[in-house]
Design a protein around this motif. Structure first.
Motif, PDB file in Angstrom:
ATOM      1  N   VAL A   1       0.827  -1.204   0.000  1.00  0.00           N
ATOM      2  CA  VAL A   1       0.000   0.000   0.000  1.00  0.00           C
ATOM      3  C   VAL A   1       0.860   1.251   0.000  1.00  0.00           C
ATOM      4  CG1 VAL A   1      -1.603   1.267   1.497  1.00  0.00           C
ATOM      5  CG2 VAL A   1      -1.898  -1.197   1.152  1.00  0.00           C
ATOM      6  N   SER A   2       0.427   2.241  -0.736  1.00  0.00           N
ATOM      7  CA  SER A   2       1.088   3.536  -0.698  1.00  0.00           C
ATOM      8  C   SER A   2       0.684   4.238   0.601  1.00  0.00           C
ATOM      9  CB  SER A   2       0.658   4.351  -1.922  1.00  0.00           C
ATOM     10  OG  SER A   2       0.912   5.709  -1.702  1.00  0.00           O
ATOM     11  N   LEU A   3       1.674   4.577   1.424  1.00  0.00           N
ATOM     12  CA  LEU A   3       1.375   5.119   2.755  1.00  0.00           C
ATOM     13  C   LEU A   3       0.641   6.456   2.702  1.00  0.00           C
ATOM     14  CD1 LEU A   3       4.496   4.162   4.866  1.00  0.00           C
ATOM     15  CD2 LEU A   3       2.180   4.193   5.768  1.00  0.00           C
ATOM     16  N   SER A   4       0.898   7.241   1.670  1.00  0.00           N
ATOM     17  CA  SER A   4       0.317   8.587   1.642  1.00  0.00           C
ATOM     18  C   SER A   4      -1.196   8.556   1.412  1.00  0.00           C
ATOM     19  CB  SER A   4       0.996   9.433   0.566  1.00  0.00           C
ATOM     20  OG  SER A   4       0.789   8.840  -0.704  1.00  0.00           O
ATOM     21  N   ASP A   5      -1.663   7.640   0.551  1.00  0.00           N
ATOM     22  CA  ASP A   5      -3.100   7.658   0.260  1.00  0.00           C
ATOM     23  C   ASP A   5      -3.787   6.304   0.445  1.00  0.00           C
ATOM     24  OD1 ASP A   5      -2.059   6.299  -1.861  1.00  0.00           O
ATOM     25  OD2 ASP A   5      -2.555   7.798  -3.374  1.00  0.00           O
ATOM     26  N   GLY A   6      -3.039   5.305   0.903  1.00  0.00           N
ATOM     27  CA  GLY A   6      -3.666   4.013   1.169  1.00  0.00           C
ATOM     28  C   GLY A   6      -3.990   3.192  -0.075  1.00  0.00           C
ATOM     29  N   ARG A   7      -3.547   3.663  -1.238  1.00  0.00           N
ATOM     30  CA  ARG A   7      -3.830   2.905  -2.461  1.00  0.00           C
ATOM     31  C   ARG A   7      -2.994   1.636  -2.560  1.00  0.00           C
ATOM     32  NH1 ARG A   7      -6.990   5.005  -6.306  1.00  0.00           N
ATOM     33  NH2 ARG A   7      -7.610   7.140  -5.866  1.00  0.00           N
ATOM     34  N   ILE A   8      -3.583   0.601  -3.171  1.00  0.00           N
ATOM     35  CA  ILE A   8      -2.865  -0.657  -3.382  1.00  0.00           C
ATOM     36  C   ILE A   8      -2.011  -0.534  -4.634  1.00  0.00           C
ATOM     37  CG2 ILE A   8      -3.085  -3.120  -3.855  1.00  0.00           C
ATOM     38  CD1 ILE A   8      -5.744  -3.068  -2.352  1.00  0.00           C
ATOM     39  N   ILE A   9      -0.708  -0.706  -4.482  1.00  0.00           N
ATOM     40  CA  ILE A   9       0.156  -0.615  -5.658  1.00  0.00           C
ATOM     41  C   ILE A   9       0.740  -1.979  -6.031  1.00  0.00           C
ATOM     42  CG2 ILE A   9       0.754   1.807  -5.282  1.00  0.00           C
ATOM     43  CD1 ILE A   9       3.418   0.814  -4.124  1.00  0.00           C
ATOM     44  N   GLY A  10       0.641  -2.922  -5.115  1.00  0.00           N
ATOM     45  CA  GLY A  10       1.195  -4.237  -5.403  1.00  0.00           C
ATOM     46  C   GLY A  10       0.656  -5.286  -4.459  1.00  0.00           C
ATOM     47  N   ALA A  11       1.191  -6.493  -4.604  1.00  0.00           N
ATOM     48  CA  ALA A  11       0.799  -7.586  -3.718  1.00  0.00           C
ATOM     49  C   ALA A  11       1.987  -8.525  -3.567  1.00  0.00           C
ATOM     50  CB  ALA A  11      -0.390  -8.342  -4.293  1.00  0.00           C
ATOM     51  N   GLU A  12       2.027  -9.212  -2.443  1.00  0.00           N
ATOM     52  CA  GLU A  12       3.000 -10.296  -2.299  1.00  0.00           C
ATOM     53  C   GLU A  12       2.237 -11.611  -2.329  1.00  0.00           C
ATOM     54  OE1 GLU A  12       5.496 -10.295   1.222  1.00  0.00           O
ATOM     55  OE2 GLU A  12       6.556 -12.110   0.568  1.00  0.00           O
ATOM     56  N   ALA A  13       2.718 -12.535  -3.143  1.00  0.00           N
ATOM     57  CA  ALA A  13       2.119 -13.867  -3.205  1.00  0.00           C
ATOM     58  C   ALA A  13       2.746 -14.739  -2.118  1.00  0.00           C
ATOM     59  CB  ALA A  13       2.371 -14.480  -4.581  1.00  0.00           C
ATOM     60  N   LEU A  14       1.919 -15.368  -1.302  1.00  0.00           N
ATOM     61  CA  LEU A  14       2.408 -16.209  -0.203  1.00  0.00           C
ATOM     62  C   LEU A  14       1.755 -17.585  -0.305  1.00  0.00           C
ATOM     63  CD1 LEU A  14       2.103 -13.323   2.350  1.00  0.00           C
ATOM     64  CD2 LEU A  14       4.277 -14.483   1.825  1.00  0.00           C
ATOM     65  N   ILE A  15       2.579 -18.607  -0.307  1.00  0.00           N
ATOM     66  CA  ILE A  15       2.050 -19.950  -0.553  1.00  0.00           C
ATOM     67  C   ILE A  15       1.350 -20.505   0.692  1.00  0.00           C
ATOM     68  CG2 ILE A  15       4.148 -21.224   0.113  1.00  0.00           C
ATOM     69  CD1 ILE A  15       3.604 -23.064  -2.338  1.00  0.00           C
ATOM     70  N   ARG A  16       0.311 -21.274   0.445  1.00  0.00           N
ATOM     71  CA  ARG A  16      -0.412 -22.004   1.482  1.00  0.00           C
ATOM     72  C   ARG A  16      -0.547 -23.445   1.042  1.00  0.00           C
ATOM     73  NH1 ARG A  16       1.029 -18.190   3.582  1.00  0.00           N
ATOM     74  NH2 ARG A  16      -0.099 -16.478   4.543  1.00  0.00           N
ATOM     75  N   TRP A  17      -0.426 -24.352   1.995  1.00  0.00           N
ATOM     76  CA  TRP A  17      -0.570 -25.774   1.679  1.00  0.00           C
ATOM     77  C   TRP A  17      -1.766 -26.312   2.442  1.00  0.00           C
ATOM     78  CZ3 TRP A  17       3.208 -30.168   3.558  1.00  0.00           C
ATOM     79  CH2 TRP A  17       2.775 -31.394   2.997  1.00  0.00           C
TER      80      TRP A  17
END
Ligand code: C2E
Ligand code: CA
Ligand code: CA
Ligand code: CA
Length: 279
Positions: free
Chosen positions: A47-63
């Motif tokens: 998230v962009s700290l200044s306006d809270g917008r989502i600019i990316g994501a991290e993919a995290l594996i689940r089993w």
């Protein structure tokens, strides 16, 4: 004394066997998990700290292990690394994350950069460049929408090989990020020569800011280092409004953590992304 010595020994070997057995069972389970489609990716917004917008994501594996439920990555990634299974698993993660990112783009959702964790074993292999290339081709994702997260310790391993691979990955156009930054020992001279785009401040330094003055000093120093070297800085493990306040005051621009959102399944992430339009 002899008696108790023997029973201590027996107890020791029994627990050792239990551990070894559990590892073996995990490894066997992992071996079949790919073909049985037991893995899933969760996505956590960046998230962009200044306006809270989502600019990316991290993919995290689940089993999702049958009869065991969700196994957290901390319990199986090291086994996957030691057994070499991380190579096909990691390839699947990259492929699935890129496919999903492209799917969201095609659905007209706001574009994001997708960060994928790369293990040392994957990075060390000669075919890593070919793998990244073919995943990008398959998914038709523009390379600048893929970010590879490499750990600081991995980057310290073999300077010549690391440097040459980073260079080739940069030439392909993918983004590179140093994960868990601050937990290893990268020399600043070396860091200057590494072609990376972003430093990811380890969550252990974020946890106790602002009241822990040493951690606060470390976070401040990394933000300034990033500015001097023209690297983006992202803070992870951002859990509280106090964290957000401190990071904003220090001019850290990007954040990831439970304060904003936990890692969520693809469907939920898609819904969150579509609400970005309404902001
Ligand atoms: P990581 O790369 O440092 O990922 C961040 C971890 O912190 C994730 O744990 C995430 O769920 C958690 N987290 C996010 N926000 C917060 C927060 O505000 N507070 C706290 N306390 N934790 C937060 P997760 O998903 O359990 O993953 C653990 C580790 O497993 C990852 O650490 C990474 O090293 C590894 N991992 C996960 N997925 C993959 C993968 O696809 N490939 C490889 N090679 N490693 C992976
Ligand atoms: Ca990571
Ligand atoms: Ca991390
Ligand atoms: Ca970590």
């Amino acid at each position: 004394a002899k008696e108790s010595g023997r029973s201590t020994y027996r107890f020791f070997t029994e627990t050792m066997n239990a551990d070894a057995l559990e590892r073996l069972q995990l490894e066997n389970g992992l071996r079949q998990a790919l073909e049985r489609e037991e893995f899933q990716l969760h996505y956590q917004p960046q998230v962009s700290l200044s306006d809270g917008r989502i600019i990316g994501a991290e993919a995290l594996i689940r089993w999702n292990r049958p009869e065991h439920g969700m196994v957290p990555p901390d319990r199986f990634i090291s086994i996957a690394e030691e057994s070499g299974l991380i190579v096909p698993i990691g390839r699947w993660v990259m492929r699935e994350a890129c496919r999903q990112t492209r799917e969201w783009q095609d659905a007209g959702l706001p574009p994001i950069t997708m960060a994928v964790n790369l293990s040392a074993l994957q990075f060390r292999r000669d075919d890593i460049l070919a793998t990244v290339k073919s995943v990008l081709e398959e998914s038709a994702l523009a390379p600048e929408h893929l970010e590879l997260e490499l750990t600081e310790s991995l980057l310290m391993e073999n300077a010549e090989d690391v440097m040459s691979k980073l260079k080739q990955l940069k030439a392909m156009g993918v983004r590179l990020s140093i994960d868990d930054f601050g937990t290893g020992y990268s020399s600043l001279a070396y860091l200057k020569r590494l072609e990376v785009d972003r430093l990811k401040i380890d969550q252990s330094f974020v946890r106790d800011v602002p009241h822990d003055s040493e951690d606060a000093a470390i976070v401040r120093a990394v933000v300034q280092l990033g500015r001097s070297l023209r690297l983006e800085v992202i803070a992870e493990g951002v859990e509280t409004l106090a964290h957000v306040g401190f990071l904003s005051a220090e001019n850290c621009l990007i954040a990831q953590g439970y304060y904003y959102c936990r890692p969520v399944p693809a469907e939920t992430f898609g819904e969150i992304l579509s609400k970005e339009f309404l902001r």
